[in-house]
Scaffold this motif. Structure first.
Motif, PDB file in Angstrom:
ATOM      1  N   ALA A  71      51.326  39.073  25.396  1.00 57.31           N
ATOM      2  CA  ALA A  71      50.844  40.050  24.421  1.00 57.31           C
ATOM      3  C   ALA A  71      51.769  41.258  24.343  1.00 57.31           C
ATOM      4  O   ALA A  71      51.958  41.848  23.274  1.00 57.31           O
ATOM      5  CB  ALA A  71      49.429  40.493  24.788  1.00 57.31           C
ATOM      6  N   SER A  74      55.513  39.861  22.928  1.00 57.68           N
ATOM      7  CA  SER A  74      55.502  39.218  21.615  1.00 57.68           C
ATOM      8  C   SER A  74      55.096  40.187  20.516  1.00 57.68           C
ATOM      9  O   SER A  74      55.191  39.842  19.335  1.00 57.68           O
ATOM     10  CB  SER A  74      54.544  38.027  21.613  1.00 57.68           C
ATOM     11  N   ARG A  75      54.633  41.379  20.874  1.00 57.53           N
ATOM     12  CA  ARG A  75      54.220  42.341  19.864  1.00 57.53           C
ATOM     13  C   ARG A  75      55.453  42.961  19.212  1.00 57.53           C
ATOM     14  O   ARG A  75      56.311  43.533  19.892  1.00 57.53           O
ATOM     15  CB  ARG A  75      53.367  43.444  20.508  1.00 57.53           C
ATOM     16  N   THR A 182      52.261  50.767   7.322  1.00 56.21           N
ATOM     17  CA  THR A 182      51.839  49.498   7.899  1.00 56.21           C
ATOM     18  C   THR A 182      52.443  48.365   7.093  1.00 56.21           C
ATOM     19  O   THR A 182      52.776  48.513   5.912  1.00 56.21           O
ATOM     20  CB  THR A 182      50.309  49.352   7.903  1.00 56.21           C
ATOM     21  N   ILE A 184      53.616  43.745   7.501  1.00 59.38           N
ATOM     22  CA  ILE A 184      53.630  42.497   8.266  1.00 59.38           C
ATOM     23  C   ILE A 184      55.077  42.128   8.565  1.00 59.38           C
ATOM     24  O   ILE A 184      55.906  42.031   7.654  1.00 59.38           O
ATOM     25  CB  ILE A 184      52.942  41.365   7.481  1.00 59.38           C
ATOM     26  N   ASP A 185      55.380  41.964   9.835  1.00 61.25           N
ATOM     27  CA  ASP A 185      56.712  41.521  10.234  1.00 61.25           C
ATOM     28  C   ASP A 185      56.873  40.049   9.854  1.00 61.25           C
ATOM     29  O   ASP A 185      56.085  39.199  10.273  1.00 61.25           O
ATOM     30  CB  ASP A 185      56.889  41.714  11.738  1.00 61.25           C
ATOM     31  N   VAL A 188      57.415  37.271  13.014  1.00 64.91           N
ATOM     32  CA  VAL A 188      56.302  36.843  13.870  1.00 64.91           C
ATOM     33  C   VAL A 188      54.969  36.891  13.147  1.00 64.91           C
ATOM     34  O   VAL A 188      53.934  36.580  13.730  1.00 64.91           O
ATOM     35  CB  VAL A 188      56.244  37.703  15.149  1.00 64.91           C
ATOM     36  N   SER A 189      54.969  37.326  11.878  1.00 61.34           N
ATOM     37  CA  SER A 189      53.747  37.380  11.058  1.00 61.34           C
ATOM     38  C   SER A 189      52.658  38.212  11.713  1.00 61.34           C
ATOM     39  O   SER A 189      51.479  37.850  11.702  1.00 61.34           O
ATOM     40  CB  SER A 189      53.236  35.958  10.760  1.00 61.34           C
ATOM     41  N   GLN A 190      53.051  39.332  12.303  1.00 59.84           N
ATOM     42  CA  GLN A 190      52.094  40.244  12.911  1.00 59.84           C
ATOM     43  C   GLN A 190      52.200  41.610  12.257  1.00 59.84           C
ATOM     44  O   GLN A 190      53.241  41.996  11.724  1.00 59.84           O
ATOM     45  CB  GLN A 190      52.339  40.363  14.419  1.00 59.84           C
ATOM     46  N   MET A 191      51.086  42.341  12.311  1.00 61.54           N
ATOM     47  CA  MET A 191      51.031  43.671  11.721  1.00 61.54           C
ATOM     48  C   MET A 191      51.824  44.668  12.567  1.00 61.54           C
ATOM     49  O   MET A 191      51.753  44.653  13.794  1.00 61.54           O
ATOM     50  CB  MET A 191      49.572  44.127  11.612  1.00 61.54           C
ATOM     51  N   ILE A 192      52.589  45.510  11.888  1.00 59.37           N
ATOM     52  CA  ILE A 192      53.302  46.590  12.547  1.00 59.37           C
ATOM     53  C   ILE A 192      52.905  47.900  11.878  1.00 59.37           C
ATOM     54  O   ILE A 192      52.405  47.914  10.743  1.00 59.37           O
ATOM     55  CB  ILE A 192      54.830  46.405  12.480  1.00 59.37           C
TER      56      ILE A 192
END
Length: 249
Positions: A71, A74-75, A182, A184-185, A188-192
């Motif tokens: 966690a 990978s963030r 805000t 989406i990267d 990795v398809s995660q919120m930044i």
């Protein structure tokens, strides 16, 4: 802790020296790490119960450590840079508050959303002090593909909380701009998310940003980030004649 527990019953570990803490300690490590060299082994019911408990604790610790490490590493981190100052200059004959945002990563930020909030001290109709927040409408508050640079603009019209304000007014009210971004990267398809603040002294009237978009001899365009934070004064401002900003600071 488990090594001391093994020592409570003498002879619980086969091939271990009687009462030797280090033998019990290293047997405990082999048990918790599921190594099991085969030299030492439990030989009593008491030792087997401790081995079962320690094996469960070891497996649980590995699972938790793996989850926490994954966690954490990978963030994605938002490598977003904001201009050091914001400027107020004419844009389409309307005084406009502007600042720059750039994406320092080589990938894209998808569905980027930006929000600007004005924070300042005020007195309400009953004479009570309060720290008030105003959402500033932007020319464009979202960017479907944020790749390189983005100039965020807020028109200072009669509906803007900046209307008729001077630098002295902003400093007296301890005015501050809070900017949040805000997106989406794409990797990795995660919120930044990223955040920045501008205080009153970092808002420059009658200035504009230096150009950062240039063209090569072959016609290809590129962005020079060496000029990203540079500003230059503007000799004449339409907002002075329009009376939107009452006087220069």
């Amino acid at each position: 802790m488990f090594a001391l527990a093994y020592l409570l019953q003498p002879g619980s570990i086969a091939n271990a020296r009687p009462g030797n803490f280090w033998d019990a300690f290293f047997f405990s490590i082999q048990t918790m790490a599921t190594i099991g060299y085969g030299v030492m082994n439990p030989q009593t019911d008491y030792a087997n119960v401790l081995v079962a408990i320690e094996s469960w604790v070891g497996l649980l610790g590995v699972a938790m450590g793996t989850g926490i490490a994954f966690a954490r590493f990978s963030r994605p981190t938002a490598r977003v840079v904001f201009s050091r100052v914001a400027v107020v200059t004419a844009y389409d004959e309307i005084p406009t508050l502007m600042f720059r945002v750039a994406n320092k990563r080589r990938n894209q930020i998808i569905e980027a959303q930006i929000r600007v909030v004005l924070v300042r001290d005020e007195m309400n109709a009953e004479g009570q002090f309060m720290r008030r927040l105003y959402d500033l409408p932007l020319v464009r508050a979202n960017n479907p593909i944020f790749i390189l640079s983005w100039t965020v603009m807020h028109p200072i019209d009669e509906y803007s909380p900046f209307y008729g304000a001077t630098l002295a007014d902003l400093e007296a009210a301890e005015t501050m701009l809070v900017v949040t971004l805000t997106g989406i990267d794409e990797t990795v398809s995660q919120m930044i998310h990223a955040r920045h603040t501008y205080i009153a002294s970092e808002m420059l009237w009658h200035h504009r940003f230096a150009d950062i978009l240039f063209q090569k001899s072959d016609g290809q365009r590129y962005i020079d980030y060496n000029h990203f934070h540079e500003v230059m004064p503007v000799s004449s401002q339409r907002e002075e004649t329009n009376g939107v900003v009452s006087r220069s600071p």
